[in-house]
Design an enzyme around this catalytic site. Structure first.
Site, PDB file in Angstrom:
ATOM      1  N   ASN A 157       0.859  -1.184   0.000  1.00  0.00           N
ATOM      2  CA  ASN A 157       0.000   0.000   0.000  1.00  0.00           C
ATOM      3  C   ASN A 157       0.899   1.239   0.000  1.00  0.00           C
ATOM      4  O   ASN A 157       1.510   1.557   1.013  1.00  0.00           O
ATOM      5  CB  ASN A 157      -0.881  -0.039   1.259  1.00  0.00           C
ATOM      6  CG  ASN A 157      -1.685   1.229   1.443  1.00  0.00           C
ATOM      7  OD1 ASN A 157      -1.797   2.053   0.536  1.00  0.00           O
ATOM      8  ND2 ASN A 157      -2.264   1.392   2.633  1.00  0.00           N
ATOM      9  N   TRP A 158       0.955   1.897  -1.146  1.00  0.00           N
ATOM     10  CA  TRP A 158       1.848   3.057  -1.276  1.00  0.00           C
ATOM     11  C   TRP A 158       1.285   4.296  -0.582  1.00  0.00           C
ATOM     12  O   TRP A 158       1.967   5.308  -0.471  1.00  0.00           O
ATOM     13  CB  TRP A 158       2.090   3.379  -2.750  1.00  0.00           C
ATOM     14  CG  TRP A 158       2.828   2.322  -3.525  1.00  0.00           C
ATOM     15  CD1 TRP A 158       3.117   1.038  -3.131  1.00  0.00           C
ATOM     16  CD2 TRP A 158       3.379   2.461  -4.838  1.00  0.00           C
ATOM     17  NE1 TRP A 158       3.798   0.379  -4.124  1.00  0.00           N
ATOM     18  CE2 TRP A 158       3.978   1.233  -5.184  1.00  0.00           C
ATOM     19  CE3 TRP A 158       3.412   3.506  -5.772  1.00  0.00           C
ATOM     20  CZ2 TRP A 158       4.608   1.018  -6.414  1.00  0.00           C
ATOM     21  CZ3 TRP A 158       4.030   3.301  -6.998  1.00  0.00           C
ATOM     22  CH2 TRP A 158       4.630   2.066  -7.305  1.00  0.00           C
ATOM     23  N   LYS A 159       0.035   4.246  -0.191  1.00  0.00           N
ATOM     24  CA  LYS A 159      -0.649   5.399   0.422  1.00  0.00           C
ATOM     25  C   LYS A 159      -0.495   6.639  -0.476  1.00  0.00           C
ATOM     26  O   LYS A 159      -0.463   6.495  -1.697  1.00  0.00           O
ATOM     27  CB  LYS A 159      -0.113   5.648   1.835  1.00  0.00           C
ATOM     28  CG  LYS A 159      -0.158   4.384   2.693  1.00  0.00           C
ATOM     29  CD  LYS A 159       0.051   4.642   4.157  1.00  0.00           C
ATOM     30  CE  LYS A 159       0.113   3.322   4.870  1.00  0.00           C
ATOM     31  NZ  LYS A 159       0.156   3.450   6.317  1.00  0.00           N
ATOM     32  N   HIS A 215      -9.210   0.582   5.230  1.00  0.00           N
ATOM     33  CA  HIS A 215      -7.923   0.787   5.903  1.00  0.00           C
ATOM     34  C   HIS A 215      -8.157   1.676   7.126  1.00  0.00           C
ATOM     35  O   HIS A 215      -9.019   2.566   7.097  1.00  0.00           O
ATOM     36  CB  HIS A 215      -6.939   1.448   4.922  1.00  0.00           C
ATOM     37  CG  HIS A 215      -5.544   1.489   5.454  1.00  0.00           C
ATOM     38  ND1 HIS A 215      -5.140   2.454   6.343  1.00  0.00           N
ATOM     39  CD2 HIS A 215      -4.488   0.678   5.251  1.00  0.00           C
ATOM     40  CE1 HIS A 215      -3.871   2.222   6.664  1.00  0.00           C
ATOM     41  NE2 HIS A 215      -3.455   1.145   6.012  1.00  0.00           N
ATOM     42  N   GLU A 264      -6.737   4.174   8.170  1.00  0.00           N
ATOM     43  CA  GLU A 264      -6.665   5.619   7.891  1.00  0.00           C
ATOM     44  C   GLU A 264      -7.974   6.119   7.280  1.00  0.00           C
ATOM     45  O   GLU A 264      -8.386   7.252   7.516  1.00  0.00           O
ATOM     46  CB  GLU A 264      -5.455   5.905   6.979  1.00  0.00           C
ATOM     47  CG  GLU A 264      -4.142   5.738   7.741  1.00  0.00           C
ATOM     48  CD  GLU A 264      -2.964   5.283   6.908  1.00  0.00           C
ATOM     49  OE1 GLU A 264      -3.008   5.384   5.674  1.00  0.00           O
ATOM     50  OE2 GLU A 264      -1.985   4.801   7.521  1.00  0.00           O
ATOM     51  N   GLU A 302      -4.838  -5.509  10.773  1.00  0.00           N
ATOM     52  CA  GLU A 302      -3.840  -4.467  10.954  1.00  0.00           C
ATOM     53  C   GLU A 302      -4.092  -3.740  12.276  1.00  0.00           C
ATOM     54  O   GLU A 302      -4.915  -2.814  12.321  1.00  0.00           O
ATOM     55  CB  GLU A 302      -3.916  -3.459   9.812  1.00  0.00           C
ATOM     56  CG  GLU A 302      -3.671  -4.052   8.448  1.00  0.00           C
ATOM     57  CD  GLU A 302      -3.164  -2.991   7.484  1.00  0.00           C
ATOM     58  OE1 GLU A 302      -2.079  -3.163   6.944  1.00  0.00           O
ATOM     59  OE2 GLU A 302      -3.858  -1.968   7.313  1.00  0.00           O
ATOM     60  N   GLY A 354       2.735   1.960  10.831  1.00  0.00           N
ATOM     61  CA  GLY A 354       3.616   3.107  10.662  1.00  0.00           C
ATOM     62  C   GLY A 354       4.320   3.526  11.941  1.00  0.00           C
ATOM     63  O   GLY A 354       4.905   4.606  12.008  1.00  0.00           O
ATOM     64  N   SER A 358       3.902  -2.482  10.324  1.00  0.00           N
ATOM     65  CA  SER A 358       5.366  -2.445  10.458  1.00  0.00           C
ATOM     66  C   SER A 358       6.039  -3.771  10.078  1.00  0.00           C
ATOM     67  O   SER A 358       6.999  -4.187  10.722  1.00  0.00           O
ATOM     68  CB  SER A 358       5.771  -2.019  11.875  1.00  0.00           C
ATOM     69  OG  SER A 358       5.295  -0.707  12.138  1.00  0.00           O
ATOM     70  N   GLY A 388       3.005  -1.243   4.340  1.00  0.00           N
ATOM     71  CA  GLY A 388       2.979   0.194   4.092  1.00  0.00           C
ATOM     72  C   GLY A 388       4.377   0.711   3.785  1.00  0.00           C
ATOM     73  O   GLY A 388       4.872   0.621   2.666  1.00  0.00           O
ATOM     74  N   GLY A 389       5.041   1.235   4.809  1.00  0.00           N
ATOM     75  CA  GLY A 389       6.341   1.875   4.630  1.00  0.00           C
ATOM     76  C   GLY A 389       7.344   1.053   3.831  1.00  0.00           C
ATOM     77  O   GLY A 389       8.011   1.576   2.918  1.00  0.00           O
TER      78      GLY A 389
END
Ligand code: PEP
Length: 263
Positions: free
Chosen positions: A20-22, A108, A110, A180, A186, A226, A247-248
């Site tokens: 997920n590049w966000k 998600h 977010e 998640e 993150g 993470s 993510g990251g």
């Protein structure tokens, strides 16, 4: 450790590593990251692991162009709950499907937190994506406060049942679930492999009760929070963890592919 009695790592469950590049990805960064991932995937990832790149909407077409013929899949980070119409700035599942996407992330944390998306709305988005043959990656997970208050099982059960239990067996089998924990997204804090396994087994037991044991054993449940090359192997070795939503680390091609090689 909590084992679900319905687990069978030898079942036909797909191993999936989705990035997920966000809200990251200028044109230049998108081209660099997608082409590196595609090249490394071709050279290094063994058959049977599905790798998915999920850029912002505007990067999808370019990522698809670069991934063409490679087997790397492409997804979207969200879709609207309505079929079409006057919803400026939004993209429907039908539009995404017409661009031949494979997956769409729904719910998600977010989106839940910053855009007020609740389980009822997310159930509509799940319906839209399935209507258009787009596999939803339905996210669930508790906050730190909920975990510390020992409410995590209750929260997960509510998110999973309200978002997904109106589906029929055929539809749920096309759905991927991502656990998640919000406190691990993150933050650099990963759930321990045992903590993650416990929730994955719990989700699978809910699926077995609502659908059947056979159906539950076929649904891929991904862990997100993470995930890094250094912890992916241990997480993916757990019997109910079928991959990761990353993510990251998905923004670094080397890390992302190393995670995809961790089964
Ligand atoms: C995510 O946003 O889905 C996620 C898991 O992020 P990170 O890997 O950066 O924790």
């Amino acid at each position: 450790m909590f084992h679900s009695q319905w687990t069978n790592k030898n079942s036909m469950r797909k191993h999936i590593v989705a990035g997920n590049w966000k809200m990251n990805g200028t044109l230049e960064a998108t081209q660099k990251l997608a082409s590196e991932v595609v090249n490394m995937y071709n050279d290094e990832v063994k058959d049977g692991t599905e790798v998915v790149m999920i850029p912002p909407y505007i990067g999808i077409q370019e990522v698809q162009r670069l991934a063409k013929g490679s087997g790397v899949k492409v997804g979207a980070q969200n879709c609207h709950q309505e079929e079409s119409g006057a919803y400026t700035g939004e993209v429907s599942a039908g539009i995404l499907a017409s661009w031949s996407l494979d997956y769409v992330i729904i719910g998600h944390s977010e989106r839940r937190e910053y855009f007020g998306e609740n389980n009822a709305l997310l159930a509509q988005k799940v319906d839209q994506s399935l209507r258009h043959n787009l596999a939803p990656i339905y996210c669930c997970g508790e906050t730190l406060e909920e975990r510390e208050g020992n409410k995590h099982f209750e929260v997960i059960e509510k998110q999973v049942s309200e978002g997904l239990f109106h589906l029929n067996a055929d539809q749920i089998q096309k759905t991927v679930i991502a656990y998640e924990p919000v406190w691990a997204i993150g933050t650099g804090k990963t759930a321990s492999a045992e903590q993650a396994q416990e929730i994955h087994a719990f989700i699978r037991s809910l699926l077995a009760k609502r659908f059947t044991e056979t159906v539950a054993a076929e649904i891929s449940i991904l862990y997100g929070g993470s995930v890094k090359p250094g912890n992916a192997k241990e997480l993916f070795s757990m019997e109910d963890i079928d991959g990761g939503l990353i993510g990251g680390a998905a923004l670094q091609s080397r890390d992302f592919i190393d995670i995809a090689k961790s089964f």
